[in-house]
Design an enzyme around this catalytic site. Structure first.
Site, PDB file in Angstrom:
ATOM      1  N   GLU A  44      16.189   1.848   3.768  1.00 32.68           N
ATOM      2  CA  GLU A  44      15.907   3.177   3.223  1.00 32.68           C
ATOM      3  C   GLU A  44      16.036   4.221   4.336  1.00 32.68           C
ATOM      4  OE1 GLU A  44      11.729   3.839   2.297  1.00 32.68           O
ATOM      5  OE2 GLU A  44      12.341   4.798   0.428  1.00 32.68           O
TER       6      GLU A  44
ATOM      7  N   ARG B  67       6.453  -0.743   5.188  1.00 33.90           N
ATOM      8  CA  ARG B  67       5.763  -1.163   6.420  1.00 33.90           C
ATOM      9  C   ARG B  67       4.257  -0.962   6.288  1.00 33.90           C
ATOM     10  NH1 ARG B  67       3.560   0.926  10.916  1.00 33.90           N
ATOM     11  NH2 ARG B  67       3.987   3.086  10.321  1.00 33.90           N
TER      12      ARG B  67
ATOM     13  N   GLU C 160       2.910   0.783  -3.761  1.00 33.94           N
ATOM     14  CA  GLU C 160       4.158   1.327  -4.315  1.00 33.94           C
ATOM     15  C   GLU C 160       4.937   1.850  -3.140  1.00 33.94           C
ATOM     16  OE1 GLU C 160       4.143   3.258  -7.962  1.00 33.94           O
ATOM     17  OE2 GLU C 160       1.981   3.100  -8.115  1.00 33.94           O
TER      18      GLU C 160
ATOM     19  N   GLY D 167       3.718   4.728  -0.331  1.00 29.49           N
ATOM     20  CA  GLY D 167       4.252   5.042   0.988  1.00 29.49           C
ATOM     21  C   GLY D 167       5.294   4.011   1.368  1.00 29.49           C
ATOM     22  N   SER D 168       5.472   3.833   2.650  1.00 26.77           N
ATOM     23  CA  SER D 168       6.528   2.938   3.123  1.00 26.77           C
ATOM     24  C   SER D 168       6.128   1.470   2.940  1.00 26.77           C
ATOM     25  CB  SER D 168       6.793   3.211   4.600  1.00 26.77           C
ATOM     26  OG  SER D 168       5.623   2.926   5.342  1.00 26.77           O
TER      27      SER D 168
ATOM     28  N   CYS E 158      11.379   8.164  -3.276  1.00 20.87           N
ATOM     29  CA  CYS E 158      11.397   6.700  -3.139  1.00 20.87           C
ATOM     30  C   CYS E 158      12.455   6.068  -4.025  1.00 20.87           C
ATOM     31  CB  CYS E 158      10.031   6.142  -3.471  1.00 20.87           C
ATOM     32  SG  CYS E 158       9.411   6.751  -5.036  1.00 20.87           S
TER      33      CYS E 158
ATOM     34  N   LYS F  82      -6.918  10.006   0.673  1.00 23.89           N
ATOM     35  CA  LYS F  82      -6.379  10.413   1.978  1.00 23.89           C
ATOM     36  C   LYS F  82      -4.950  10.926   1.786  1.00 23.89           C
ATOM     37  CE  LYS F  82      -4.006   8.871   5.387  1.00 23.89           C
ATOM     38  NZ  LYS F  82      -3.310  10.112   5.819  1.00 23.89           N
TER      39      LYS F  82
HETATM   40  P1  NAP Z   1       3.943   6.146   5.137  1.00 22.04           P
HETATM   41  O1  NAP Z   1       4.234   6.433   6.534  1.00 22.04           O
HETATM   42  O2  NAP Z   1       3.889   4.735   4.689  1.00 22.04           O
HETATM   43  O3  NAP Z   1       2.570   6.866   4.806  1.00 22.04           O
HETATM   44  C1  NAP Z   1       1.949   6.802   3.556  1.00 22.04           C
HETATM   45  C2  NAP Z   1       0.468   7.006   3.729  1.00 22.04           C
HETATM   46  O4  NAP Z   1      -0.063   5.923   4.508  1.00 22.04           O
HETATM   47  C3  NAP Z   1       0.115   8.285   4.485  1.00 22.04           C
HETATM   48  O5  NAP Z   1      -1.055   8.827   3.963  1.00 22.04           O
HETATM   49  C4  NAP Z   1      -0.065   7.764   5.893  1.00 22.04           C
HETATM   50  O6  NAP Z   1      -0.842   8.578   6.717  1.00 22.04           O
HETATM   51  C5  NAP Z   1      -0.731   6.429   5.646  1.00 22.04           C
HETATM   52  N1  NAP Z   1      -0.592   5.540   6.791  1.00 22.04           N
HETATM   53  C6  NAP Z   1       0.379   5.569   7.760  1.00 22.04           C
HETATM   54  N2  NAP Z   1       0.165   4.616   8.680  1.00 22.04           N
HETATM   55  C7  NAP Z   1      -0.962   3.967   8.305  1.00 22.04           C
HETATM   56  C8  NAP Z   1      -1.715   2.897   8.860  1.00 22.04           C
HETATM   57  N3  NAP Z   1      -1.354   2.299   9.998  1.00 22.04           N
HETATM   58  N4  NAP Z   1      -2.827   2.479   8.200  1.00 22.04           N
HETATM   59  C9  NAP Z   1      -3.213   3.082   7.064  1.00 22.04           C
HETATM   60  N5  NAP Z   1      -2.568   4.114   6.505  1.00 22.04           N
HETATM   61  C10 NAP Z   1      -1.442   4.556   7.104  1.00 22.04           C
HETATM   62  O7  NAP Z   1       4.977   6.853   4.157  1.00 22.04           O
HETATM   63  P2  NAP Z   1       5.473   8.358   4.212  1.00 22.04           P
HETATM   64  O8  NAP Z   1       6.374   8.507   5.387  1.00 22.04           O
HETATM   65  O9  NAP Z   1       4.305   9.285   4.062  1.00 22.04           O
HETATM   66  O10 NAP Z   1       6.313   8.432   2.853  1.00 22.04           O
HETATM   67  C11 NAP Z   1       7.595   7.940   2.737  1.00 22.04           C
HETATM   68  C12 NAP Z   1       7.578   6.543   2.127  1.00 22.04           C
HETATM   69  O11 NAP Z   1       6.887   6.547   0.888  1.00 22.04           O
HETATM   70  C13 NAP Z   1       8.977   6.067   1.802  1.00 22.04           C
HETATM   71  O12 NAP Z   1       9.135   4.741   2.210  1.00 22.04           O
HETATM   72  C14 NAP Z   1       9.028   6.159   0.284  1.00 22.04           C
HETATM   73  O13 NAP Z   1       9.955   5.296  -0.304  1.00 22.04           O
HETATM   74  C15 NAP Z   1       7.633   5.864  -0.096  1.00 22.04           C
HETATM   75  N6  NAP Z   1       7.327   6.378  -1.437  1.00 22.04           N
HETATM   76  C16 NAP Z   1       7.173   5.494  -2.465  1.00 22.04           C
HETATM   77  C17 NAP Z   1       6.904   5.945  -3.748  1.00 22.04           C
HETATM   78  C18 NAP Z   1       6.722   4.993  -4.901  1.00 22.04           C
HETATM   79  O14 NAP Z   1       6.140   5.386  -5.896  1.00 22.04           O
HETATM   80  N7  NAP Z   1       7.184   3.765  -4.822  1.00 22.04           N
HETATM   81  C19 NAP Z   1       6.779   7.312  -3.971  1.00 22.04           C
HETATM   82  C20 NAP Z   1       6.944   8.201  -2.906  1.00 22.04           C
HETATM   83  C21 NAP Z   1       7.207   7.711  -1.634  1.00 22.04           C
HETATM   84  P3  NAP Z   1      -0.101   9.608   7.733  1.00 22.04           P
HETATM   85  O15 NAP Z   1       0.448  10.655   6.920  1.00 22.04           O
HETATM   86  O16 NAP Z   1      -1.145  10.086   8.626  1.00 22.04           O
HETATM   87  O17 NAP Z   1       0.942   8.814   8.461  1.00 22.04           O
END
Ligand code: NAP
Ligand code: MG
Length: 497
Positions: free
Chosen positions: A401, A247, A267, A244-245, A302, A191
């Site tokens: 962050e 949260r 992650e 992702g985040s 990230c 996804k």
């Molecule tokens: P996000 O909001 O957590 O989304 C990540 C993924 O999860 C997306 O595909 C998102 O879909 C999905 N998602 C969102 N809400 C969900 C729910 N309630 N249930 C299931 N899946 C859900 O993160 P983002 O805004 O895309 O990315 C930024 C974050 O990623 C930052 O916190 C960053 O630090 C982190 N990140 C971490 C790494 C690492 O390797 N540690 C690398 C890159 C980024 P939608 O797009 O539809 O919301």
């Protein structure tokens, strides 16, 4: 190395189109509910495409296709040489379409074309190729269980993997999951983020073209709250590889608990510190790296070095140098190869980040940026590279962050204090240390709590070393041979006499 001009890239952007339907069981298809969503270009706000929006019924079909493929052995039980060849063919196909993928990635996520064409897309095929090479080079074990028995320990694929990825490095993040998952024989349901679905669907088309068997890779663009959640709570998904985040990472752990106890590899976010010691001779070189560490990808990384901790004796001097670098950055059109910082992912995110800057400026000192750049760039989700100084522990900007081009600087007086400040975060993804003294480098790098500590650099990353963190940065590890562990389980076969 690309030789295309800005106009060439715009021309290509106008002519490239990729698939916009779901990819399930080897075929592109509408969502069951017939719904679609719009993905836009954050540098202009212009619509790129209307993409099929997967719901729970579509995720069900994708998981079923993945399960069927897995159980049939059409991929999972094939000779290593075959799996390796198909994955290498897919890597070659990505390379043949680098420019198309780069321009799609740049438009969909507002990413610099210089990055996508030279790093992100070539990096994606390189990762795939690296894991393809592991297929016929990873072995099981025989255990020392005594002379009368033989115990063989093998690594077995888990089955169906759900990969849920963010929008900042859409194809590369996806490949961090797909490559080791597919190399070890699993099926995958991917996804992509709703803001950047285009390159994942393009990859699906390439996978079909090179003959990856039907059902082994499925792509279900859609919203996190329905398609993402449906994967998380699915009773027939064996593991979730999530980036992702924090949260949402926590939500996935909950989904696993309320469904089938699937493994979850989160992650998540970071608030990485760059510690600059008093002994550094070339502060200009440090300023270059510090600016790169926070303003690359408009700070939407990230592991971005978003906290700058500087010995008080060098604090003002370094701040002035980093501020100078930030003012020199060319902010603008991501399809111009000379641009150094593009937009953030959406105008909504821009406004959220502006709010963070405004409240931080009320309790610290704004040194550079802080607003929306003037000029042609204002049509999109652009922000100025921003620096706030004298940010103290406890303040929101020190703790949370921002995920934007915002640097928080803090002075320290002793090494002990620097280590305590760096380690005080709930995150522990990455850290940097700048010193000219080898003993300080060994001593302090050992004490910094982070998945990766880079000495005299920022954000070191390579396929050969694991990437991931501690604390609320999550515990999943991508890249390196260690990532193979996430997609396999050990199986012991004991032959008694
Ligand atoms: P996000 O909001 O957590 O989304 C990540 C993924 O999860 C997306 O595909 C998102 O879909 C999905 N998602 C969102 N809400 C969900 C729910 N309630 N249930 C299931 N899946 C859900 O993160 P983002 O805004 O895309 O990315 C930024 C974050 O990623 C930052 O916190 C960053 O630090 C982190 N990140 C971490 C790494 C690492 O390797 N540690 C690398 C890159 C980024 P939608 O797009 O539809 O919301
Ligand atoms: Mg988009």
């Amino acid at each position: 190395m690309t030789t295309r001009t800005t106009q060439d890239w715009h021309d290509l952007a106008g002519s490239v189109s990729g698939p916009t339907d779901l990819f399930i069981d080897g075929a592109f298809a509408e969502a069951a509910a017939g719904e679609r969503f719009v993905t836009t270009d954050p540098s202009t706000g212009v619509e790129i495409a209307q993409v099929a929006r997967a719901g729970a019924a579509d995720v069900d079909r994708a998981v079923a296709a993945g399960r069927r493929a897995f159980e049939s052995g059409v991929w999972s039980r094939q000779p290593a040489a075959y799996r390796k060849k198909v994955l290498l063919d897919l890597a070659d196909a990505i390379d043949r379409h680098t420019d198309e993928l780069a321009v799609l990635e740049s438009r969909d996520g507002g990413k610099l074309i210089s990055d996508t064409s030279e790093w992100d897309i070539p990096g994606t095929s390189a990762i795939l190729r690296w894991y393809a090479e592991t297929v016929d080079k990873t072995y099981g074990e025989s255990a020392p269980v005594g002379p009368d028995a033989l115990a063989v320990v093998s690594r077995e694929p888990l089955g169906v993997i759900g990969a849920v990825v963010p929008w900042n490095f859409p194809l590369e993040m996806a490949m961090w999951k797909l490559a080791p998952a597919l190399a070890t024989g699993n099926s995958v349901v991917l996804k992509p983020a709703e803001l950047t679905p285009m390159t994942a669907l393009y990859l699906a088309r390439l996978a079909a073209e090179v003959g990856l068997p039907d059902g082994v890779l499925n792509v279900v663009p859609g919203f996190g709250s329905d398609a993402g959640r449906a994967l998380g709570v699915h009773m027939d998904v064996d593991a979730i590889a999530f980036t992702g985040s924090t949260r949402v990472g926590k939500l996935f752990l909950g989904y696993a608990g309320e469904s089938n106890l699937k493994q979850v590899w989160p992650e998540c976010g970071g608030k990485s510190a760059a510690v600059v010691c008093a002994d550094v001779a070339d502060l200009g070189a440090v300023a270059d790296l510090v600016a790169g560490g926070i303003f690359a990808c408009a700070g939407q990384v990230c592991s971005a070095s978003s906290r700058l901790l500087v010995h008080r004796s060098r604090y003002d001097e370094l701040l002035a140098l980093v501020a100078e670098r930030s003012c020199e950055l060319r902010v603008g059109d991501p399809l111009d190869p000379e641009t150094q910082m593009g937009p953030v992912i959406s105008t909504g995110e821009r406004d959220r980040i502006l709010g963070e800057i405004e409240s931080a400026a009320a309790e610290s000192r704004l040194v550079a940026g802080g607003g929306v750049p003037s000029g042609p760039a204002t049509a999109g989700a652009f922000l100025e590279p921003t620096i706030l100084a004298d940010v103290a522990p406890g303040q929101r900007l020190f703790e949370e962050e921002v995920f934007g081009p915002v640097l928080a600087a803090t002075p320290f007086d002793t090494e002990e204090e620097a280590v305590a400040l760096a380690n005080s975060s709930k995150y522990a993804l990455a850290a940097s240390l700048f010193t000219d003294d080898l003993r300080t480098a060994h001593r302090v790098s050992d004490r910094l709590r982070a998945g990766t500590v880079t000495v005299n650099g920022v954000d070191a990353i390579d396929i050969s070393v694991p990437f991931g963190g501690f604390g609320q940065s999550g515990y999943g590890r991508d890249l390196s041979l260690h990532a193979l562990d996430k997609y396999t389980g050990t199986k012991t076969r004991w032959f008694a006499g």
